[in-house]
Design an enzyme around this catalytic site. Structure first.
Site, PDB file in Angstrom:
ATOM      1  N   GLU A  93       1.650   1.042  -8.050  1.00 46.94           N
ATOM      2  CA  GLU A  93       3.449   0.960  -7.786  1.00 46.94           C
ATOM      3  C   GLU A  93       4.391   0.578  -8.194  1.00 46.94           C
ATOM      4  O   GLU A  93       3.869  -1.279  -8.439  1.00 46.94           O
ATOM      5  CB  GLU A  93       3.318   1.922  -6.204  1.00 46.94           C
ATOM      6  CG  GLU A  93       3.610   2.722  -6.417  1.00 46.94           C
ATOM      7  CD  GLU A  93       4.032   3.648  -4.893  1.00 46.94           C
ATOM      8  OE1 GLU A  93       3.778   4.496  -3.906  1.00 46.94           O
ATOM      9  OE2 GLU A  93       4.806   3.542  -4.653  1.00 46.94           O
ATOM     10  N   CYS A 114       9.630  -5.145 -10.069  1.00 48.75           N
ATOM     11  CA  CYS A 114       8.622  -5.701  -9.004  1.00 48.75           C
ATOM     12  C   CYS A 114       6.779  -5.555  -9.850  1.00 48.75           C
ATOM     13  O   CYS A 114       7.309  -4.380  -9.742  1.00 48.75           O
ATOM     14  CB  CYS A 114       8.714  -5.302  -7.800  1.00 48.75           C
ATOM     15  SG  CYS A 114       8.183  -5.689  -6.348  1.00 48.75           S
ATOM     16  N   CYS A 121      -5.325  -5.398  -1.184  1.00 49.56           N
ATOM     17  CA  CYS A 121      -4.640  -6.530  -1.031  1.00 49.56           C
ATOM     18  C   CYS A 121      -6.136  -6.847  -0.079  1.00 49.56           C
ATOM     19  O   CYS A 121      -6.457  -6.245   0.954  1.00 49.56           O
ATOM     20  CB  CYS A 121      -3.736  -7.659  -0.734  1.00 49.56           C
ATOM     21  SG  CYS A 121      -3.257  -8.545  -0.486  1.00 49.56           S
ATOM     22  N   CYS A 125      -2.514  -9.413   5.973  1.00 44.24           N
ATOM     23  CA  CYS A 125      -2.174  -9.811   6.095  1.00 44.24           C
ATOM     24  C   CYS A 125      -1.506  -8.501   6.944  1.00 44.24           C
ATOM     25  O   CYS A 125      -1.208  -7.358   7.103  1.00 44.24           O
ATOM     26  CB  CYS A 125      -0.779  -9.835   5.754  1.00 44.24           C
ATOM     27  SG  CYS A 125      -0.932 -11.613   4.747  1.00 44.24           S
ATOM     28  N   CYS A 128       1.341  -6.016   7.090  1.00 43.86           N
ATOM     29  CA  CYS A 128       1.595  -5.539   5.407  1.00 43.86           C
ATOM     30  C   CYS A 128       0.694  -4.539   4.869  1.00 43.86           C
ATOM     31  O   CYS A 128      -1.005  -3.491   5.392  1.00 43.86           O
ATOM     32  CB  CYS A 128       0.948  -6.669   4.333  1.00 43.86           C
ATOM     33  SG  CYS A 128       1.302  -5.860   3.089  1.00 43.86           S
ATOM     34  N   GLY A 168      -0.874  -7.310  -3.631  1.00 40.33           N
ATOM     35  CA  GLY A 168      -1.726  -7.472  -4.493  1.00 40.33           C
ATOM     36  C   GLY A 168      -1.627  -8.815  -4.716  1.00 40.33           C
ATOM     37  O   GLY A 168      -0.354  -9.538  -4.307  1.00 40.33           O
ATOM     38  N   CYS A 342      10.174  -3.795  -2.060  1.00 37.53           N
ATOM     39  CA  CYS A 342       8.709  -4.285  -2.135  1.00 37.53           C
ATOM     40  C   CYS A 342       8.404  -3.656  -0.903  1.00 37.53           C
ATOM     41  O   CYS A 342       7.040  -2.664  -0.681  1.00 37.53           O
ATOM     42  CB  CYS A 342       8.156  -4.572  -2.741  1.00 37.53           C
ATOM     43  SG  CYS A 342       8.731  -5.146  -4.683  1.00 37.53           S
TER      44      CYS A 342
HETATM   45  N1  SAH Z   1       0.343 -11.265  -2.086  1.00 39.06           N
HETATM   46  C1  SAH Z   1       2.312 -11.751  -2.631  1.00 39.06           C
HETATM   47  C2  SAH Z   1       2.724 -10.815  -2.892  1.00 39.06           C
HETATM   48  C3  SAH Z   1       3.344  -9.869  -2.982  1.00 39.06           C
HETATM   49  S1  SAH Z   1       5.339 -10.561  -1.850  1.00 39.06           S
HETATM   50  C4  SAH Z   1       2.886 -12.397  -1.013  1.00 39.06           C
HETATM   51  O1  SAH Z   1       2.428 -11.894   0.508  1.00 39.06           O
HETATM   52  O2  SAH Z   1       3.875 -13.211  -1.122  1.00 39.06           O
HETATM   53  C5  SAH Z   1       5.722  -8.912  -1.124  1.00 39.06           C
HETATM   54  C6  SAH Z   1       6.633  -9.549   0.129  1.00 39.06           C
HETATM   55  O3  SAH Z   1       7.100  -8.600   0.648  1.00 39.06           O
HETATM   56  C7  SAH Z   1       5.546 -11.208   0.430  1.00 39.06           C
HETATM   57  O4  SAH Z   1       6.590 -11.799   1.215  1.00 39.06           O
HETATM   58  C8  SAH Z   1       5.011  -9.848   1.816  1.00 39.06           C
HETATM   59  O5  SAH Z   1       4.962 -11.321   3.572  1.00 39.06           O
HETATM   60  C9  SAH Z   1       6.381  -8.784   2.271  1.00 39.06           C
HETATM   61  N2  SAH Z   1       5.668  -7.351   3.060  1.00 39.06           N
HETATM   62  C10 SAH Z   1       5.220  -7.470   3.538  1.00 39.06           C
HETATM   63  N3  SAH Z   1       5.403  -5.943   3.779  1.00 39.06           N
HETATM   64  C11 SAH Z   1       6.388  -6.529   4.521  1.00 39.06           C
HETATM   65  C12 SAH Z   1       7.456  -5.613   5.505  1.00 39.06           C
HETATM   66  N4  SAH Z   1       6.377  -4.504   6.167  1.00 39.06           N
HETATM   67  N5  SAH Z   1       8.731  -5.912   6.045  1.00 39.06           N
HETATM   68  C13 SAH Z   1       8.934  -7.315   4.778  1.00 39.06           C
HETATM   69  N6  SAH Z   1       8.635  -7.694   3.829  1.00 39.06           N
HETATM   70  C14 SAH Z   1       7.139  -7.267   3.853  1.00 39.06           C
HETATM   71 FE1  SF4 Z   2      -0.652 -10.859   2.544  1.00 40.58          FE
HETATM   72 FE2  SF4 Z   2       1.066 -10.382   0.609  1.00 40.58          FE
HETATM   73 FE3  SF4 Z   2      -0.988  -9.173   0.534  1.00 40.58          FE
HETATM   74 FE4  SF4 Z   2       0.168  -8.300   1.694  1.00 40.58          FE
HETATM   75  S1  SF4 Z   2      -0.087  -8.486  -0.106  1.00 40.58           S
HETATM   76  S2  SF4 Z   2      -1.459  -8.623   2.303  1.00 40.58           S
HETATM   77  S3  SF4 Z   2       1.611 -10.361   2.018  1.00 40.58           S
HETATM   78  S4  SF4 Z   2      -1.439 -11.484   0.601  1.00 40.58           S
END
Ligand code: SAH
Ligand code: SF4
Length: 365
Positions: A93, A114, A121, A125, A128, A168, A342
């Site tokens: 997406e 975006c 991924c 985390c 996420c 990712g 996102c």
């Molecule tokens: N993997 C990279 C790119 C993804 S960016 C990274 O983690 O930076 C997406 C952003 O949205 C990241 O800052 C991530 O931590 C945040 N994110 C993920 N799940 C979320 C949630 N449930 N609520 C708010 N932000 C979230």
């Molecule tokens: Fe963590 Fe970013 Fe991967 Fe989500 S997309 S699991 S926030 S590294």
């Protein structure tokens, strides 16, 4: 099958030479068909001989993905997401976010996209939804570029800003991301300047070094989400591999080469990272890195135990940073905030799929 999208002019010239067409202007013509005329089919390349078109089509495709669903903006939000299917059936997406100007929500006409960099991924985390779905594979450079072309077709206008904040971890797919960036910035291809591109990482230190060596004034966002190892270890397994003692020096190094302030992304999660001592530690980290902070109240993800703190608490946390003279924003997803968009994208993906397995089956079509 290789896509023409990820060929630079020099690579196209080399490809054409292997097909018995060594003249440089042919590469320019191909570049123009792909990036200026935006053709989807070799038969549209009318200034190339039918024989050459056939040879090219036997070896390459033009678009590596197909848009299979576009969802209109939900109430109160001007963002639009679309779903693309890759040649192997996997789905990713992307989110188009028109930039708002002024409180009335009038649009500036500028468009941000975006993009996703991987299917799923591997970083896992704990908060996420992308992590929840597991890792399937890296996207190719062409699949990253294909999302941008698709977005311009969906939006009917050009994309001005790019954020690697979709599905990712872009720095875990650094080779393909750098390749995509080369064409994104190439005046013969997408011609989007480095200053209009943000890479977001949860802290992949080797990838960060590679990105710094790339030497372009890209914007960097770091998903910090905890200002000490104890908190980050709880929610971000990546921190065990590259703890703050490794990440922070790499970010200081970035500052020596980069031209923009780093943005520290900080999701506020109740009773996990929202204590006032974390605000103090976060202020120290931000001051040390001369970074700004983007506070994002957590978007609930179905099936995960984490909770968004009360609004008053988020504001108090924000005020503690303001008092420490840190440039900070606190955003609720009602607006046009990119992370929130996102975050919601992932949230919806999880909600749409009753179980992660269901999504994988759909992906495998
Ligand atoms: N993997 C990279 C790119 C993804 S960016 C990274 O983690 O930076 C997406 C952003 O949205 C990241 O800052 C991530 O931590 C945040 N994110 C993920 N799940 C979320 C949630 N449930 N609520 C708010 N932000 C979230
Ligand atoms: Fe963590 Fe970013 Fe991967 Fe989500 S997309 S699991 S926030 S590294």
């Amino acid at each position: 099958m290789d896509s023409l999208l990820e060929y630079t002019h020099a690579e196209l010239a080399a490809l054409l030479a292997t097909l018995g067409e060594p003249k440089a202007f042919r590469a320019t013509q191909l570049m123009e068909w792909v990036w200026k005329h935006r053709v989807h089919d070799f038969s549209q390349m009318t200034n190339l001989s039918p024989q050459l078109r056939e040879k090219l089509a036997a070896q390459c495709c033009i678009r590596p993905l197909e848009v299979v669903e576009v969802s209109e903006s939900s109430a109160g939000s001007a963002t639009r997401k679309f779903l693309s299917r890759m040649q192997d059936g996997h789905l990713v997406e992307s989110v188009i976010i028109p930039a708002a100007v002024g409180k009335g929500g009038a649009h500036s006409g500028r468009m941000t996209l975006c993009v996703s960099s991987q299917v799923g991924c591997a970083f896992g985390c704990k908060f996420c939804a992308s992590g929840l779905l597991g890792f399937t594979r890296n996207l190719t450079a062409a699949e990253i570029l294909g999302q941008i072309l698709a977005a311009e077709e969906v939006a009917g206008e050009s994309i001005d800003n790019l954020v690697f904040m979709g599905m990712g971890e872009p720095l875990a797919n650094i080779d393909n991301v750098l390749k995509a960036l080369t064409l994104i910035m190439d005046p013969k291809a997408l011609n989007i300047g480095a200053r209009h591109i943000t890479i977001s990482t949860s802290g992949n230190v080797p990838g960060l070094r590679r990105l710094a060596e790339f030497g372009k004034p890209l914007r960097l966002a770091v998903s910090l989400h905890g200002a000490c190892d104890e908190v980050r270890n709880q929610i971000m397994p990546v921190n065990r591999k590259w703890p703050l003692a490794e990440l922070l020096p790499a970010l200081r190094e970035w500052n020596r080469t980069g031209k923009h302030m780093i943005t520290l992304e900080y999701i506020l999660i109740k009773d996990v990272n929202d204590a006032m001592d974390q605000a103090r530690l976060l202020s120290r980290v931000a001051a040390d890195l001369n970074a700004k902070v983007n506070l994002i109240p957590y978007n609930t993800v179905e099936g995960l135990p984490w909770v968004r703190p009360a609004e008053d608490h988020c504001r108090a946390f924000c005020k503690a940073l303001i008092a420490a003279k840190i440039p900070v924003t606190l955003r609720y997803e009602k607006g046009h905030d990119i992370n929130a968009a996102c975050g919601q994208l992932r949230l919806r993906r999880v909600k749409d799929a009753p179980a992660p397995g269901h999504f994988r089956r759909a992906d495998a079509r």
